[in-house]
Design a protein around this motif. Structure first.
Motif, short mmCIF file in Angstrom:
data_model
loop_
_atom_site.label_atom_id
_atom_site.label_comp_id
_atom_site.label_asym_id
_atom_site.label_seq_id
_atom_site.Cartn_x
_atom_site.Cartn_y
_atom_site.Cartn_z
N ARG A 87 0.86 -1.19 0.00
CA ARG A 87 0.00 0.00 0.00
C ARG A 87 0.89 1.24 0.00
N THR A 88 0.44 2.28 -0.68
CA THR A 88 1.26 3.49 -0.79
C THR A 88 0.63 4.70 -0.12
N ARG A 89 -0.58 4.55 0.42
CA ARG A 89 -1.26 5.71 0.99
C ARG A 89 -2.13 5.27 2.16
N LEU A 90 -2.06 6.01 3.25
CA LEU A 90 -2.92 5.80 4.40
C LEU A 90 -3.91 6.95 4.49
N LEU A 91 -5.17 6.65 4.78
CA LEU A 91 -6.20 7.67 4.97
C LEU A 91 -6.90 7.41 6.30
N ALA A 92 -7.20 8.49 7.01
CA ALA A 92 -7.86 8.36 8.31
C ALA A 92 -8.79 9.55 8.53
N TRP A 93 -9.93 9.28 9.17
CA TRP A 93 -10.89 10.32 9.55
C TRP A 93 -10.94 10.36 11.08
N VAL A 94 -10.67 11.54 11.66
CA VAL A 94 -10.53 11.66 13.11
C VAL A 94 -11.40 12.80 13.60
N ALA A 95 -12.36 12.49 14.47
CA ALA A 95 -13.22 13.53 15.05
C ALA A 95 -12.43 14.35 16.05
N VAL A 96 -12.77 15.64 16.14
CA VAL A 96 -12.06 16.55 17.03
C VAL A 96 -13.06 17.30 17.92
N PRO A 97 -12.69 17.59 19.16
CA PRO A 97 -13.57 18.36 20.04
C PRO A 97 -13.49 19.84 19.70
#
Length: 357
Positions: A121-131
């Motif tokens: 794999r060449t790319r990591l993606l992440a969705w992170v909620a923030v306060p």
């Protein structure tokens, strides 16, 4: 305080240590997902609702859990696609508040990154909620939205070479008690379309006559929805993949409601909306995909799809308190539809990317 990282078998035999670890990982997920928004248990899922997703061969997953004294305090989840040469690994690392600062998040992400590299794999993606925090913020490159610099996830990801690409808005719609307003909205929107469009709706599996059309729309969802600099590749859906996914969904206690718009002159489906409905009526409904293909935009079909499926929900399974959804902050046309319906923002999350080459 020391911790250990384990990769449990999923699915695991009932009553086994790995089955308990999977359940513990969902407890972590629920606590961390709800924490930034202050939404109680609204964003929670039950283990039996998520377990069937592990049977989908097109979307292989891997789970890591961190334990302290036998208790699951963190999880690392990856998902990719089985298509040859698929470049992306979707990542989630979540640590309970009381276990932060011990290096658990870094250890999980180290394992995840190493595994992704080994798979090519060449790319990591992440969705992170923030306060919602006071102070400076890191703006999205899209020009819409930002994340607080003081959020622990912001510094953590920046230090590890990730970059912010997009901000998403989470919104809630309080469901009305009656059907009148929804029915009127559907009728008005269809009238404005001049009789060129027709709505169809169903629960569960897709009727045979619409399977090829819906598979094409699911593919278009991966190319037509705003993805900023994430560069999410086209994810091709076939009828066989659709049937496999619906077979997995059938094992969940949740029900999927689908509304579609047919372009009458061509007989093609040109948009769809899906709702994920829990069995318990005191819990909120989650709105999943909403798409109108580019060549049919500008006819209020987004509004038509959303209202038609909300009407279907109220007819089939009334009593749920609300509907929750996520949209890219730069997706103003869809946010306009949501706001006109009565959706209100409840929080935000950053969409992050890291290149492994």
């Amino acid at each position: 305080m020391t911790f250990t990282i384990v990769e449990p078998q999923v699915p695991a035999p009932e009553g086994s240590a790995d089955a308990a670890r999977f359940t513990g990982s969902i407890d972590v997920r629920n606590a961390v997902e709800n924490e930034p928004f202050g939404t109680g248990e609204e964003l929670s899922f039950q283990p039996e609702e998520l377990l069937p997703q592990w049977s989908d061969p097109a979307e292989p997953k891997r789970l890591l859990v961190a334990e302290i004294d036998g208790r699951v305090v963190a999880r690392g989840l990856t998902e990719t696609r089985s298509a040859p040469g698929w470049p992306v690994c979707y990542v989630s690392v979540q640590v309970l508040p009381e276990a932060r600062g011990l290096g658990i998040g870094s250890a999980l992400l180290d394992r995840i990154e190493a595994g992704a590299r080994a798979e090519g794999r060449t790319r990591l993606l992440a969705w992170v909620a923030v306060p919602p925090l006071d102070g400076p913020s890191l703006p999205s490159p899209t020009g819409f939205g930002s994340v607080p610099e003081a959020a622990s996830s912001t510094g953590f990801l920046l230090r590890r070479g990730w970059r912010l690409e997009q901000v998403e808005r989470a919104s809630r719609y309080p469901l009305p008690e009656g059907l009148g307003d929804l029915e009127q909205r559907v009728a008005e929107t269809l009238e404005r379309s001049g009789g060129v469009y027709r709505v169809h709706a169903w629960a569960g599996r897709t009727p045979p006559e619409w399977r090829e059309h819906l598979a094409a729309l699911r593919t278009r969802m991966t190319t037509d929805a705003p993805s900023a600099g994430l560069e999410d590749p086209e994810d091709v859906w076939t009828v066989d993949r659709l049937l496999e996914a619906e077979e997995s969904d059938a094992a969940s206690p949740r029900t999927t409601l689908t509304a579609v718009v047919e372009h009458v002159p061509s007989g093609a489906l040109v948009g769809y909306n899906q709702l994920s409905v829990p069995a318990e009526r005191h819990r909120p409904v989650h709105q999943e995909d909403t798409l109108v293909v580019r060549e049919h935009r500008g006819h209020r079909l987004g509004m038509l799809l959303k209202v038609a499926n909300l009407l279907e929900l109220q007819r089939r399974d009334p009593g749920h308190p609300s509907v929750l959804t996520y949209n890219a902050e730069e997706n103003r046309p869809m946010l306009d539809v949501n706001e006109a319906l009565g959706f209100v923002p409840i929080g935000y999350e950053g969409a992050w990317r890291k290149d492994l080459v």
